[in-house]
Design a protein around this motif. Structure first.
Motif, mmCIF file in Angstrom:
data_model
loop_
_atom_site.group_PDB
_atom_site.id
_atom_site.type_symbol
_atom_site.label_atom_id
_atom_site.label_comp_id
_atom_site.label_asym_id
_atom_site.label_seq_id
_atom_site.Cartn_x
_atom_site.Cartn_y
_atom_site.Cartn_z
ATOM 1 N N GLU A 3 0.840 -1.200 0.000
ATOM 2 C CA GLU A 3 0.000 0.000 0.000
ATOM 3 C C GLU A 3 0.874 1.247 0.000
ATOM 4 O O GLU A 3 0.708 2.150 -0.831
ATOM 5 N N THR A 4 1.797 1.320 0.973
ATOM 6 C CA THR A 4 2.663 2.489 1.096
ATOM 7 C C THR A 4 3.553 2.621 -0.133
ATOM 8 O O THR A 4 3.779 3.734 -0.633
ATOM 9 N N ALA A 5 4.065 1.494 -0.648
ATOM 10 C CA ALA A 5 4.878 1.538 -1.861
ATOM 11 C C ALA A 5 4.067 2.063 -3.036
ATOM 12 O O ALA A 5 4.576 2.825 -3.873
ATOM 13 N N PHE A 80 -8.337 -0.968 -2.452
ATOM 14 C CA PHE A 80 -8.734 -0.040 -1.393
ATOM 15 C C PHE A 80 -7.778 1.149 -1.328
ATOM 16 O O PHE A 80 -8.200 2.295 -1.114
ATOM 17 N N ALA A 81 -6.482 0.884 -1.500
ATOM 18 C CA ALA A 81 -5.502 1.973 -1.493
ATOM 19 C C ALA A 81 -5.764 2.941 -2.647
ATOM 20 O O ALA A 81 -5.607 4.164 -2.489
ATOM 21 N N ARG A 91 -17.122 5.591 -1.340
ATOM 22 C CA ARG A 91 -17.107 4.212 -1.857
ATOM 23 C C ARG A 91 -16.262 3.312 -0.953
ATOM 24 O O ARG A 91 -16.647 2.175 -0.661
ATOM 25 N N PHE A 92 -15.123 3.818 -0.512
ATOM 26 C CA PHE A 92 -14.261 3.064 0.404
ATOM 27 C C PHE A 92 -15.032 2.676 1.658
ATOM 28 O O PHE A 92 -15.039 1.510 2.076
ATOM 29 N N ARG A 233 -5.095 7.868 9.512
ATOM 30 C CA ARG A 233 -4.066 7.233 8.690
ATOM 31 C C ARG A 233 -4.586 6.896 7.298
ATOM 32 O O ARG A 233 -3.878 7.059 6.301
ATOM 33 N N TYR A 234 -5.843 6.417 7.220
ATOM 34 C CA TYR A 234 -6.432 6.109 5.922
ATOM 35 C C TYR A 234 -6.389 7.321 4.991
ATOM 36 O O TYR A 234 -6.082 7.210 3.803
ATOM 37 N N ALA A 235 -6.742 8.483 5.538
ATOM 38 C CA ALA A 235 -6.808 9.687 4.706
ATOM 39 C C ALA A 235 -5.449 10.361 4.542
ATOM 40 O O ALA A 235 -5.146 10.920 3.488
ATOM 41 N N ALA A 236 -4.618 10.316 5.590
ATOM 42 C CA ALA A 236 -3.391 11.118 5.602
ATOM 43 C C ALA A 236 -2.307 10.566 4.693
ATOM 44 O O ALA A 236 -1.609 11.344 4.028
#
Length: 389
Positions: A3-5, A80-81, A91-92, A233-236
């Motif tokens: 996800e982060t990558a 999701f990412a 939607r998420f 964290r999801y948004a940031a």
């Protein structure tokens, strides 16, 4: 870790479609390979859990269901990412909510409706659908069905796999992400070690399960802080990466931190001021542990600040520091739990959690300022937290 990558390389590669398709194809391949491998070896895996004379014939099937849950959830991570990156929060949230409701619904169907229906109508079609001998196994099946349905809802996000797999890009993404996997393992130690070791380390073994129950119940009262941190964290994370190339990015990160700390301080104050209400969410016998709630709230506040600060090593590509910070925190968790729990019980576990996350926050801040200076307002942090206290 992908996800982060994905967020990182979407920013550095100017949102090339291959970034998404490469990450998604990688997860599809690894998840399917994992599921097939577990399925082929389900019998010996199941046998390793219990003694030979206690092996239940249904256990291998449960192992396969577990593998299916993990594989389906892993595949959905990148779609999701992408929804987070595209700011499609509605939607998420709706797909996540559907997953939860389906899980609850299937559990109610298998564990409540089916037994009653079969008892009243033993010759009905329900007999072929419901097998009482599965018992708790229906909890696993419910989770699997909910995960598979979630995967179906995300099929529109799976179409971009046709844009292809970039092997060179994949290698770069793995080099970036693998230290984050180490950080994730160490983070699991920080999150779960206290509850694993609490029954084993308390001075009076006869109270071990009582203390674990009290600690677990009171831990739940810090859930508001945990939810706020997780939602943030999801948004940031996608937001931070999208701002990375802007001239005022560092000032934006500092301002976001100010509001985040204020939100955390407000939650801390609200829970503590209305503890007479929040304590009703746990049984009366568990309320002797309420003094650990402010400790755990502050611990989760520090964890949230750490996650906020940690953007520096993700943006600069120095993800190895994230692994070292998490290992540092895991060592604190292990050592202090071994020292504190025998003397203080679950209170020692709570203080260990606070010390661990506070230490990670402080170390990450000072190291981060060397490599990627962000003008965080330290006075504002102490003012907000101090006023809440």
């Amino acid at each position: 870790i992908l996800e982060t990558a994905f967020f990182r390389f979407s920013q550095t590669e100017n949102n090339r479609p291959q970034v998404y398709s490469t990450a998604l194809i990688s997860l599809l391949f690894s998840s399917v390979a994992f599921f097939v491998t577990i399925t082929l070896f389900a019998q010996p895996i199941a046998a390793s859990f219990v003694a030979a004379d206690q092996l239940d014939s249904r256990l291998p099937l449960y192992v396969i269901w577990f593998a299916g849950i993990l594989a389906a959830d892993a595949i959905t991570a990148i779609p999701f990412a992408r929804l987070r990156q595209q700011n499609k929060a509605m939607r998420f949230a709706m797909i996540r909510l559907v997953n939860i409701l389906l899980n609850i619904g299937f559990n109610l169907f298998f564990l409540v409706v089916c037994p009653k229906w079969k008892a009243q109508h033993p010759e009905s079609w329900m007999t072929s659908v419901y097998d009482p001998s599965h018992g708790v196994g229906y909890v696993f099946l419910s989770n699997l069905l909910a995960s598979l349905f979630t995967l179906l809802l995300l099929l529109p996000q799976l179409r971009p796999v046709t844009t292809g797999f970039d092997r060179a890009l994949w290698n770069k993404m793995l080099r970036y992400a693998l230290p984050l996997m180490v950080a994730g393992f160490a983070g699991m130690v920080n999150e779960t070690f206290d509850r694993i070791m609490l029954p084993r380390l308390v001075a009076d073994p006869s109270t071990s399960l009582d203390q674990l129950g009290i600690y677990g119940a009171c831990y739940k009262l810090s859930i508001l802080m945990t939810l706020f941190v997780q939602t943030f964290r999801y948004a940031a994370e996608p937001f931070f990466f999208s701002q990375a190339g802007k001239e005022d990015a560092r000032m934006i990160y500092a301002r976001v931190m100010d509001w985040f700390v204020l939100g955390c301080a407000f939650i801390f104050a609200a829970v503590m001021l209305f503890m007479d209400v929040f304590q009703l969410f746990i049984g009366e016998k568990f309320r002797t542990g309420l003094p650990v709630v402010p400790i755990l709230l502050l611990a989760n506040l520090c964890l949230g600040v750490y996650l906020n600060i940690s953007i520096w090593y993700k943006i600069t590509g120095k993800t190895g520091w994230g692994a070292w910070f998490s290992i540092f925190g895991a060592l604190i968790t292990i050592i202090l739990n071994v020292l504190f729990i025998p003397k203080m019980g679950y209170v020692g576990a709570a203080w260990t959690t606070l010390v661990c996350y506070a230490a990670m926050m402080v170390v990450s801040y000072f190291v981060g300022q060397r490599y990627y200076h962000v003008p965080y307002d330290i006075f504002w942090f102490f003012l907000s937290v101090g006023l809440a206290l």
